[in-house]
Design an enzyme around this catalytic site. Structure first.
Site, short mmCIF file in Angstrom:
data_model
loop_
_atom_site.label_atom_id
_atom_site.label_comp_id
_atom_site.label_asym_id
_atom_site.label_seq_id
_atom_site.Cartn_x
_atom_site.Cartn_y
_atom_site.Cartn_z
N HIS A 161 41.94 6.54 11.18
CA HIS A 161 42.37 5.42 10.32
C HIS A 161 41.92 5.67 8.88
O HIS A 161 40.80 6.12 8.65
CB HIS A 161 41.77 4.10 10.82
CG HIS A 161 42.31 3.65 12.14
ND1 HIS A 161 42.84 2.40 12.36
CD2 HIS A 161 42.41 4.30 13.33
CE1 HIS A 161 43.24 2.29 13.62
NE2 HIS A 161 42.98 3.44 14.23
N HIS A 271 41.70 13.41 25.37
CA HIS A 271 40.80 12.40 24.80
C HIS A 271 39.53 12.21 25.61
O HIS A 271 38.49 11.93 25.05
CB HIS A 271 41.53 11.06 24.67
CG HIS A 271 42.41 10.98 23.46
ND1 HIS A 271 43.60 11.64 23.37
CD2 HIS A 271 42.25 10.33 22.28
CE1 HIS A 271 44.15 11.38 22.19
NE2 HIS A 271 43.35 10.60 21.51
N ASP A 293 48.31 5.20 24.05
CA ASP A 293 47.99 5.38 22.62
C ASP A 293 48.98 6.38 21.99
O ASP A 293 48.63 7.14 21.10
CB ASP A 293 46.55 5.87 22.43
CG ASP A 293 46.01 5.62 21.01
OD1 ASP A 293 46.68 4.90 20.25
OD2 ASP A 293 44.95 6.16 20.68
N LEU A 330 41.07 14.26 17.00
CA LEU A 330 42.33 13.86 17.62
C LEU A 330 43.07 12.87 16.72
O LEU A 330 42.44 12.07 16.04
CB LEU A 330 42.06 13.24 18.99
CG LEU A 330 41.28 14.11 19.98
CD1 LEU A 330 41.01 13.34 21.26
CD2 LEU A 330 42.04 15.38 20.28
#
Ligand SMILES: [Zn+2]
Length: 405
Positions: A161, A271, A293, A330
């Site tokens: 983010h 993940h 996701d 990731l």
């Protein structure tokens, strides 16, 4: 015989019994045994449905395995549609919904991540338009998941983010989102260590929104306080974390130990390690949930792409999506939920894995409703080819209508 009733026959995914579903008004009205077909016994039989079942398989040859529709609580994009890209349209959301349906996802939460406020509001309007329209999204959208911007600014917990758009919990912004989306916000993922997070969580609860803990570096006490305020979910537990943590205590143990918290996990093979998935599943029991996701790159060929969230990202031939120049960072998942269920089935068995991708997330979204293949549940059904590759989809029903093929 009532013409309004749709009948679907197949092998029940969990019991192994040949059954007929009577569907009316989009709801499963009754589940009855199929006459003249010898039932299979137990889960072991399901694992071998359609294969050589020791001479018992003849009567149900060709019947599909019937399982509840998949419910994905975290979809950022799929098959070329990016919900977080500029200029999102309702048509794109419909296109994506149809692609998800073909992959067995009958309901999903479109997920908007940390980004420029104006773009987020515009995306909410597009999602709301799609949800209120006549296209595939209208039946598929189970509410919107806001993942950020109230997340940790730290490297690690923040994940991919963008730092400049991270901010403190803001109840007035939540209200603006609700207004822009026609009240369709269902999940907000936030970091509970941020100032103002506890009143924010309480406000979510009062609005019927699931408050989720994620992209966090919280202490155990902060996680406890969030759960006491009404948070009921950990978002992609074990990811959006520091790469190095004190062995104990840390925020992963704290969330595993918090019995009020469901936990979503990304089982794309990258993940979370298999051992971690297995242990998380055992610790969370019936509250373990799978999400994809998925990003827009899910289903696309390997290569380098521009992502509005993470910048330049690379999709490897193995399906790993990482930030350019850093294979350890990731950038979301390029797998479908069905892939995660398949992966998880190899660790905890088919029924557990399928439930974690279907009835359990449905139950989290609607705790008072009926889910799975029980009478009273929505007739969201995935019919799978029997046999070794039982993750191959034959057809998909949503609310009693055959949508795929
Ligand atoms: Zn995330």
């Amino acid at each position: 015989m009532n013409k309004d009733v749709t009948r679907v026959e197949g092998i029940h995914y969990a019991t192994g019994r040949p059954v007929r579903f009577n569907i009316r008004g989009g709801i499963i009205q009754a589940v009855e045994p199929l006459d003249g077909v010898e039932p299979l016994d137990g889960i072991q039989a399901v694992e071998h449905a359609g294969e050589d079942t020791g001479g018992r398989g003849g009567d149900h040859d060709g019947l599909p395995l019937v399982a509840p529709g998949l419910v994905d609580l975290q979809v950022n994009g799929f098959m070329g549609t990016d919900l977080n890209g500029p200029g999102l349209t309702a048509e794109q959301v419909d296109t994506m919904s149809l692609a998800l349906l073909r992959h067995g996802v009958t309901r999903f939460c479109p997920t908007l991540v940390t980004g420029p406020g104006e773009r987020v509001l515009a995306a909410l309007c597009a999602l709301s338009e799609a949800a209120g329209g006549r296209g595939p999204a209208s039946g598929a959208m189970a509410g919107i998941h806001m993942e950020g911007p109230f997340i940790s600014p730290e490297v690690g917990p923040r994940g991919a983010h963008p730092l400049k758009h991270c901010r403190m919990p803001d109840i007035s912004l939540l209200h603006r989102w609700m207004e822009a989306s026609g009240g369709r916000i269902r999940i907000v993922t936030l970091a509970p260590e941020l100032p103002g997070s506890i009143p924010f969580i309480r406000e979510c609860v009062s609005l019927g929104i699931i408050a989720a803990i994620g992209h966090t570096g919280a202490t155990g006490a902060e996680i406890r306080a969030a759960a006491e305020a009404g948070a009921t979910l950990s978002t992609h537990l074990g990811n959006g974390s520091h790469s190095m943590l004190p062995r104990h205590p840390n925020y992963i143990w704290a969330q595993l130990a918090e019995d009020e918290l469901h936990a979503t996990m990304i089982a794309d093979g990258f993940h979370l390690d298999d051992a971690v998935l297995k242990v998380f599943f055992r610790a969370k029991g019936e509250k373990a949930i799978l999400v994809s996701d998925s990003m827009s790159h899910a289903g696309l060929p390997p290569g380098t792409y521009d992502s509005p969230i993470a910048g330049r990202v690379c999709l490897t031939p193995e399906g790993l999506l990482h930030m350019e120049g850093n294979p350890l960072m990731l950038a979301g998942s390029a797998s479908a939920l069905l892939d995660g269920v398949r992966k998880m089935a190899s660790i905890v068995g088919f029924v557990q894995a399928w439930d974690a991708g279907s009835a359990r997330p449905a139950g989290l979204l609607d705790p008072s409703g009926v889910h799975g293949l029980h009478p009273g549940a929505p007739a969201d059904l995935v019919l799978l080819e029997p046999g070794p590759d039982k993750m191959k989809i034959r057809s998909v029903y949503r609310a009693g209508f055959k949508e795929v093929p």
